[in-house]
Design an enzyme around this catalytic site. Structure first.
Site, PDB file in Angstrom:
ATOM      1  N   ASP A 192      12.844  82.879   6.533  1.00  0.00           N
ATOM      2  CA  ASP A 192      14.129  82.816   5.818  1.00  0.00           C
ATOM      3  C   ASP A 192      13.975  82.055   4.498  1.00  0.00           C
ATOM      4  O   ASP A 192      13.713  80.853   4.506  1.00  0.00           O
ATOM      5  CB  ASP A 192      15.186  82.094   6.675  1.00  0.00           C
ATOM      6  CG  ASP A 192      15.387  82.744   8.040  1.00  0.00           C
ATOM      7  OD1 ASP A 192      14.379  83.195   8.644  1.00  0.00           O
ATOM      8  OD2 ASP A 192      16.529  82.793   8.507  1.00  0.00           O
TER       9      ASP A 192
ATOM     10  N   HIS B  86      16.324  81.563   1.963  1.00  0.00           N
ATOM     11  CA  HIS B  86      17.494  80.736   1.618  1.00  0.00           C
ATOM     12  C   HIS B  86      17.395  80.127   0.218  1.00  0.00           C
ATOM     13  O   HIS B  86      17.593  78.910   0.035  1.00  0.00           O
ATOM     14  CB  HIS B  86      17.700  79.636   2.666  1.00  0.00           C
ATOM     15  CG  HIS B  86      18.359  80.121   3.925  1.00  0.00           C
ATOM     16  ND1 HIS B  86      19.577  80.746   3.938  1.00  0.00           N
ATOM     17  CD2 HIS B  86      17.950  80.083   5.225  1.00  0.00           C
ATOM     18  CE1 HIS B  86      19.911  81.075   5.183  1.00  0.00           C
ATOM     19  NE2 HIS B  86      18.932  80.691   5.985  1.00  0.00           N
TER      20      HIS B  86
ATOM     21  N   ASP C 253      18.083  86.657   5.198  1.00  0.00           N
ATOM     22  CA  ASP C 253      18.608  85.369   4.724  1.00  0.00           C
ATOM     23  C   ASP C 253      17.840  84.918   3.479  1.00  0.00           C
ATOM     24  O   ASP C 253      17.252  83.837   3.441  1.00  0.00           O
ATOM     25  CB  ASP C 253      18.572  84.287   5.826  1.00  0.00           C
ATOM     26  CG  ASP C 253      19.715  84.431   6.812  1.00  0.00           C
ATOM     27  OD1 ASP C 253      20.499  85.400   6.691  1.00  0.00           O
ATOM     28  OD2 ASP C 253      19.837  83.583   7.710  1.00  0.00           O
TER      29      ASP C 253
ATOM     30  N   ASN D 203      22.126  87.553   8.520  1.00  0.00           N
ATOM     31  CA  ASN D 203      23.563  87.305   8.672  1.00  0.00           C
ATOM     32  C   ASN D 203      24.163  86.732   7.385  1.00  0.00           C
ATOM     33  O   ASN D 203      25.350  86.922   7.122  1.00  0.00           O
ATOM     34  CB  ASN D 203      23.835  86.382   9.864  1.00  0.00           C
ATOM     35  CG  ASN D 203      23.127  85.062   9.785  1.00  0.00           C
ATOM     36  OD1 ASN D 203      21.895  85.011   9.754  1.00  0.00           O
ATOM     37  ND2 ASN D 203      23.882  83.970   9.726  1.00  0.00           N
ATOM     38  N   HIS D 204      23.356  86.057   6.557  1.00  0.00           N
ATOM     39  CA  HIS D 204      23.905  85.531   5.303  1.00  0.00           C
ATOM     40  C   HIS D 204      24.197  86.641   4.295  1.00  0.00           C
ATOM     41  O   HIS D 204      25.221  86.597   3.613  1.00  0.00           O
ATOM     42  CB  HIS D 204      22.997  84.442   4.716  1.00  0.00           C
ATOM     43  CG  HIS D 204      23.177  83.136   5.417  1.00  0.00           C
ATOM     44  ND1 HIS D 204      23.972  82.128   4.937  1.00  0.00           N
ATOM     45  CD2 HIS D 204      22.704  82.706   6.616  1.00  0.00           C
ATOM     46  CE1 HIS D 204      23.975  81.119   5.797  1.00  0.00           C
ATOM     47  NE2 HIS D 204      23.200  81.448   6.818  1.00  0.00           N
TER      48      HIS D 204
HETATM   49 MN   LIG Z   1      20.135  83.716   9.761  1.00  0.00          MN
END
Ligand SMILES: [Mn+2]
Length: 290
Positions: free
Chosen positions: A23, A25, A52, A78-79
């Site tokens: 991820d 981010h 993500d 999900n982000h």
């Molecule tokens: Mn996630």
């Protein structure tokens, strides 16, 4: 070349190497550091991302822009899902109320507040630069199938756990199930939900080790979503989320803050390398028995 199909398939890479990153981010500079470290060759190698790409870290839009690169393949996390949901009416109308007036679905609260930087208050819309990133996110699939037979691997965001995992013969879906979804280009909603949000495997592994490392019939499946200090494998799911964004947070000290990092996995060599905002060096490690 890039379509809107939720499941996509690629042949094995016969020219160069394949890497998978956890991820992101928004931690774009950690990714750059890792790609330099492995000598990533943009003309031959491929980089897969477990989703993500955005939120919580320093440079979300730059990570989203990776989707335009021909060597970069990501699944939707999900982000990204929350971001697309947040902008769903904007995507059709092209108009947006000032952020203060928008009913939030949790996106802003869970790290999406960086988007307000790209709001054009004179025209009540987002900047062109942001719009390009948003359109790219719309095209992300939920599952990549790469290679064939013994070399096959998958990339997903969270997990392939069956809703009936407590009573079924197998707790997770198998290659044969995935091939069927590919043929139909359809993933049932309850399965899709776990692909975005499921933590059954990784939390159970942290707690009690109740599942085996491999699942016969399921190829190695790279995932993220639930972070821990090191990559770990449960029922053929190899989780690469090691909490990159935590290492960026200045107030994340102590054990969790110090060990958090971004992890890049070399598929052919079965080893990983990680980098953190908290340390200058990179850290190498191996997963035994992948
Ligand atoms: Mn996630």
């Amino acid at each position: 070349m890039k379509s809107n199909a939720p499941i996509r398939k690629l042949p094995a890479n016969t020219l160069g190497k394949d890497y998978v990153v956890g991820d992101l981010h928004g931690c774009y500079d950690l990714l750059e550091r890792l790609l330099n470290e492995v000598g990533f060759d943009k003309t031959r190698d491929r980089l897969f991302a477990v989703g993500d790409l955005i939120d919580r870290g320093p440079n979300s839009l730059r990570c989203l822009q990776l989707l335009a690169e021909p060597w970069f393949y990501a699944v939707r996390g999900n982000h990204e899902l929350m971001m697309l949901d947040f902008f769903s009416s904007y995507l059709t109308s092209g108009k947006l109320d000032p952020f203060e007036g928008i009913k939030d679905n949790g996106f802003l609260e869970y790290g999406g507040d960086w988007v307000s930087e790209y709001f054009d208050s004179d025209r009540n819309c987002m900047t062109q630069e942001f719009n390009c990133g948003l359109i790219l996110a719309l095209q992300m699939p939920l599952l990549w199938i790469v290679g064939e037979n013994g070399n096959r691997f998958h990339v997903i965001h969270a997990e392939l756990v069956r809703p009936d995992y407590k009573t079924a013969d197998h707790a997770v879906w198998l290659n044969s199930d995935i091939d069927q979804w590919l043929d139909q280009q359809f993933i049932p909603p309850e399965i899709e939900n776990r692909l975005y949000w499921g933590r059954t495997l990784m939390l159970s592994q942290l707690a009690s080790q109740e599942f085996a490392r491999t699942q016969p019939g399921l190829s190695l499946t790279f995932c993220g979503h639930t972070y821990a200090a090191k990559p770990r494998q449960v029922l053929s799911h190899l989780c690469l989320d090691t909490g990159a964004f935590v290492s960026w947070w200045p107030y994340a000290y102590g054990e969790e803050g110090d060990s958090s990092s971004l992890t890049l996995f070399d598929v052919q060599e079965s080893r990983w390398v990680s980098a953190s905002y908290k340390w200058d060096d990179v850290l190498w490690g191996e997963i035994l028995g992948v």
